[in-house]
Design an enzyme around this catalytic site. Sequence first.
Site, short mmCIF file in Angstrom:
data_model
loop_
_atom_site.label_atom_id
_atom_site.label_comp_id
_atom_site.label_asym_id
_atom_site.label_seq_id
_atom_site.Cartn_x
_atom_site.Cartn_y
_atom_site.Cartn_z
N HIS A 70 0.83 -1.20 0.00
CA HIS A 70 0.00 0.00 0.00
C HIS A 70 0.87 1.27 0.00
O HIS A 70 0.64 2.19 -0.77
CB HIS A 70 -0.92 -0.05 1.22
N GLU A 73 2.38 1.76 -3.30
CA GLU A 73 1.42 2.35 -4.24
C GLU A 73 1.44 3.88 -4.11
O GLU A 73 1.46 4.61 -5.10
CB GLU A 73 0.01 1.81 -3.95
ZN LIG Z 1 -3.94 4.73 0.50
#
Ligand SMILES: [Zn+2]
Length: 981
Positions: A70, A73
């Site tokens: 995450h 990302e």
């Molecule tokens: Zn996020």
Amino acid sequence: MAETTTKGIGTVGGYSIVRREPLDRLEGTFFELEHQATGARHIHIECSDDNNAFAVFFPTTPMDSTGVAHILEHVVLAGSQRFPVRDPFFSMTRRSLATFMNAFTSADWTMYPFSTRNTKDFMNLLDVYLDATFFPRLAEDSFKQEGVRFEFEKPDDLTSGLRYKGVVYNEMKGALATPQAAMQKAVGRALFPGLTYSYISGGDPQHIPELTWAKLREFHANHYHPTNAYFYTYGNQPLELTLDVIERSSLAKFQKIKVDTAIPDVTRFKRPTTHAEVYPLAPGEDGSKRAEALAAWVTVHTGDSFRLLAMRVLSEVLLGNPGSPLRKALIDSRLGTALADGSGLQDDYKEAVFGAGLKDINASDSVKVQQVVLDTLDSLARDGVDPEQVDAVIHRLEFEKRERSNAGFPYALKVLFSCLPSYNYGGDAYSALNFDADLARLEKDRKEGRFFENLIRAELLDNPHRSLLTITPDPDFEERQRRQELEKVAAVETSLSDAERQSIVADALRVRADQEAKQDLSVLPTLNLQDIPMKFDRVESEAATAGGAPVEFYPLPTNGVTYVDVRTDFSILSTELQDLLPLFSRVLTQSGAAGQDYVQIARRMAAHTGGIGAAAQVQSLAAAEDFVESFIVSGKALDRKLVPFIELWADLLVRLEIDPVRLKEIIAETATRLESSIPSLGLQFALLLAQGKLSSEGALNERQQGIAMLHVMRDLAKLEVGELGDVIARLQQIRTTLFRQDAVRFVVTCEESMIPSVREQLTGLVGQLPTGRPGGAPAPRLDLLDPASEARTAPVPVAFNVRTYKTVRYTDPDAPILLVLANYLRDTFLHRELREKGGAYGGYVQASTAAGFFYLASYRDPNVVRTYEVFDEALRWVLETPIEDEALDEAILGACGDVDPLESPDIKGRREAVNRLTGFTLEERELFKQRLLRVTPADLVRVTENYLAHGRAAQATVAGADLVAEARKQRPDLFRVVAPV
Ligand SMILES: [Zn+2]
């Protein structure tokens, strides 16, 4: 493509075409390709849609809860080799007319998708997406800003107390605070021990600080490689062009590597297990009957398209509508009020999870809930599954396959998600997309008998890989976590040397300086104002009547689907009745009618329609400070189902029967759902509350969708079945007042050829409605809410802060300027101040040009006082900082995108009908766009002065109680009213 291949197999550039098949549902072609040198996979959907889409995703399978996938990302989006700017994605949103841009981290993949209707834009975005994913900078400062870092409470003050800061760190604190998140965690931990799913892929704030910059870069190198990449494209752009860009800019720079992101099958249990998790409950809240129980199984491989289809059908048969046997048995047990989170089939694991259970239960009833599930499955396996229910579900699949709707999400990307499990887990993506063959096999197997009964036995009853998951509220949870965090940070703080302290300050100041620094955005590709289409499509209609009621027909290519809306004016209801409309909307579509109970009605709805829904809508007028109060019932059906579809409408509108026991269930389920979604409704609640202080339109919206509505529902939930007689009478009064021959109008979107038969059916429907006007005068417009600033406390560890201003209506020449101002302020100031510096998940500025509001807001924000100070500074920023041409052009481009949303036939007719009703004519909309292009810096300053600096404003915050208390300590005058949500 035709000339490059024989029999569909050949090469394009460095790619081999592995498969090529006709795709009837799109009148298009399916291509599956593989890049020879790197092994990258690519699926292309060739069709006539001009909303072209691109996505690349990577299986990401972390083996810890540091949130590495995450956070990666987020950091990937923070600058790349060719585009070394701080936030190229965010910058591109203002240089593009994208119809969708986002990035997602799921339990086991990370995806970067976009779509746009503009060819130049497609190529621009493609460049930025490829460079971001394959060649990101991954700077240490970006990692610290997006992930987690130490910072002093006041960044330049060594004595102000050490804290954890970071965007994902804060985002996950909010995201994990819900019962839904606790259930998802339970599913992963209980059912998939030892696999990636047993960790929290988004990151657990307790473990996020364990992630290092080195581990992040290593994770990128191992996962964001073409050998581990899955590409997807869709639309009418030539595939060769896209592949050429992908190959030249990215793939050519890599060689095949060995990647291991395969997820092993879970070792199957010998016997079922139990597992418990907790979620935070606000102090003072009543925790009784707030638990959830879910019986959950690991079932078939999601990559196996046939078995997944069979399980999907079974899951829908069991739970899909209020009449489904397992759902009904659970609700009838009265152990709880609504299906538990995680109920149904979850296909985002390599092996699909089926779950069924209840929320709002006593924790001690958990085993009883499981017993209801097992007993019901057992009797279905023994006595048989109703074949009509299976037919209804298969009808629903057929409907979904036929409808090409951009509602909610671009169709271009819905296609990808419908084959994602097969694509990702090595199955047959074409079969998953074009499930005719699987469906034919299912029908054949069904005929041989006992197919679903055997499936219930094999995958559920006789499958020991089951866990009973119990989620309970914990009033000490939040405080415990806060204390643990403070203790942990305090321990670190005492161990720090002076040099280390100084370097934390230096890091913070450097990050801050970088956030302030002016960036050279000229490296990014952009659209220009000349690229913006200035015309809107004229949507043709045919005016008609049916039994005296006006009908607007919008003939459009709907692929064999008919959409019907009936509109009636709810301003003729008393305020007391209007407050019941949110309940009435549900009762109308979830009750019995014409001598049939709600189970039979739900079955008819599933068997003959694509869904019927109802809602009260407040629609702003374009030219006057006024609005229309519409109650709208919307439905859709396959053309060949028209007759049973309209028969069902007639039964609901004319012969609705409201049973007190059923009504009690609907109220309880609605109230439960609302309570558990407060963490995700925080911004909506704060916004409606603030707008209700500025106009009677705002006050009405607040009553229909805001905290006031929640309170009405809570009060209703306190009534016992025997006390509902009066409520039933009022609900029936609403129905007979709204649906009268001279009060209804229809909007129909359908294939041209369907018009005569639809008209005939509607004539029959209108003939059954009562005639004559109901007595009584329309309700007076609502008074404004108390203008004082308010804080509402809620069980959330974050804040939602809103300041809203009253501005002007759509046709006013200042309205387009306000829209540009909103884009300008967000892009040049608010995003940076609230998200990058303040650590809020979102910082928003919106001009709602229809209702004449302008608002500044923060989402999942760790701050309250600071955020209101940022709102103050925002005005000074516009008034005192020179406005540069490039920033203004970007703001105009963004505003042009805002006024030209992606449509599809289902949306188009409906939207045009509302536009005509409210005065948003084609001419006004084109004038608005022309005015957008002419906005000057002086205009922005002038409207800021007029409407913001000297305008009417209102403020509301929804936040955790400790955040509100802290804010009151710092600024006792900030809120005049403080109350729980
Ligand atoms: Zn996020």
